[in-house]
Design an enzyme around this catalytic site. Sequence first.
Site, PDB file in Angstrom:
ATOM      1  N   SER A 195      35.554  85.851  -3.826  1.00 41.19           N
ATOM      2  CA  SER A 195      36.556  84.960  -4.194  1.00 41.19           C
ATOM      3  C   SER A 195      36.147  85.300  -6.090  1.00 41.19           C
ATOM      4  CB  SER A 195      37.006  83.699  -4.055  1.00 41.19           C
ATOM      5  OG  SER A 195      38.088  82.620  -4.671  1.00 41.19           O
ATOM      6  N   TYR A 208      35.613  74.442  -1.641  1.00 41.29           N
ATOM      7  CA  TYR A 208      36.242  75.950  -2.264  1.00 41.29           C
ATOM      8  C   TYR A 208      35.334  77.012  -3.105  1.00 41.29           C
ATOM      9  CZ  TYR A 208      38.594  80.356  -1.609  1.00 41.29           C
ATOM     10  OH  TYR A 208      39.096  81.378  -1.501  1.00 41.29           O
TER      11      TYR A 208
END
Length: 339
Positions: A195, A208
């Site tokens: 990501s 995350y």
Amino acid sequence: MIIIAEFFVVILKVLWAFVTAGAKWVVRPKEKSVAGQVCVITGAGSGLGRLFAKEFARRRAILVLWDINSQSNEETAEMVRQIYHELDTPITKDGPVGGVEEVPPFQPQVYTYVCDVGKRENVYSIAEKVRREVGEVDILINNAGVVSGHHLLECPDELIERTMVVNCHAHFWTTKAFLPKMLELNHGHIVTVASSLGLFSTAGVEDYCASKFGAIGFHESLSHELKASEKDGINMTLVCPYLVDTGMFKGCRIRKEIEPFLPPLKPEFCVKQAMRAILTDQPMICTPRIVYMVNFMKSILPFEAIVCMYRFLGADKCMYPFLAQRKEAMNNNEAKNGI
């Protein structure tokens, strides 16, 4: 004297790397064939994993789908079978003596396995089962991912651990399961779906971001290890998309005046860009390309300058609406359960 000569050779190689990279912008590299190759996709039951499965099916790869949810995984498999069915038509080609011969129709091959990549022994046992039932793996797509959706001080330790295990540690286990044979054959491809939040972070999603930073660090270190081992037949591709509209971060918003210029990515576009990178053995793909620039600026600008830019873009608190929605949904569920 020798080290000076080597230094100039390195400079020439670096310049040549820039030239070849620029040439790929002008002349698009030819995509390699993955027909008949065994491709394992984790988190194949939904989102990007499902789209990756469909794209590899269109290219006649043998699909091995892993997901913790059996029903959604089977739904993906059914979509893959439909694609196989569309490909399952006899085609003709020129024969060896000038005639025409019929090529046998493509045989559908898709396998599904329920696997919790957050459990190490489950990964190893399912990997062994894949080797017995399907064969050796050529392509590994580490795609499975989760998000807790809590501010750090409100997040249970168990959810933090789950995020780290699924998003980062699982990459170690799947790679350890399939890499040995790739090394033996000097053939394979490992894809890390990370990501942009593994390149630069934002507030409210500490677990995350940490997990994606870890996944990227693992990927880069392994890439260097393969180069050091001179295993040039094994390729690595790192996929770092901006916010993808899969519902995972539903509610996430940047500044409304900026959002039209940086909208959430369509999942189909994200996967098509990633597939192009994978099939041309591109080491890294960031989508959209502005992510490259943001990552570069983060490396050279003072931290306070980064903070100013975040505040201008509305990126400093972009996750807060998402976190609020998750908290509200959880409170509603607890209220229903209480009733």
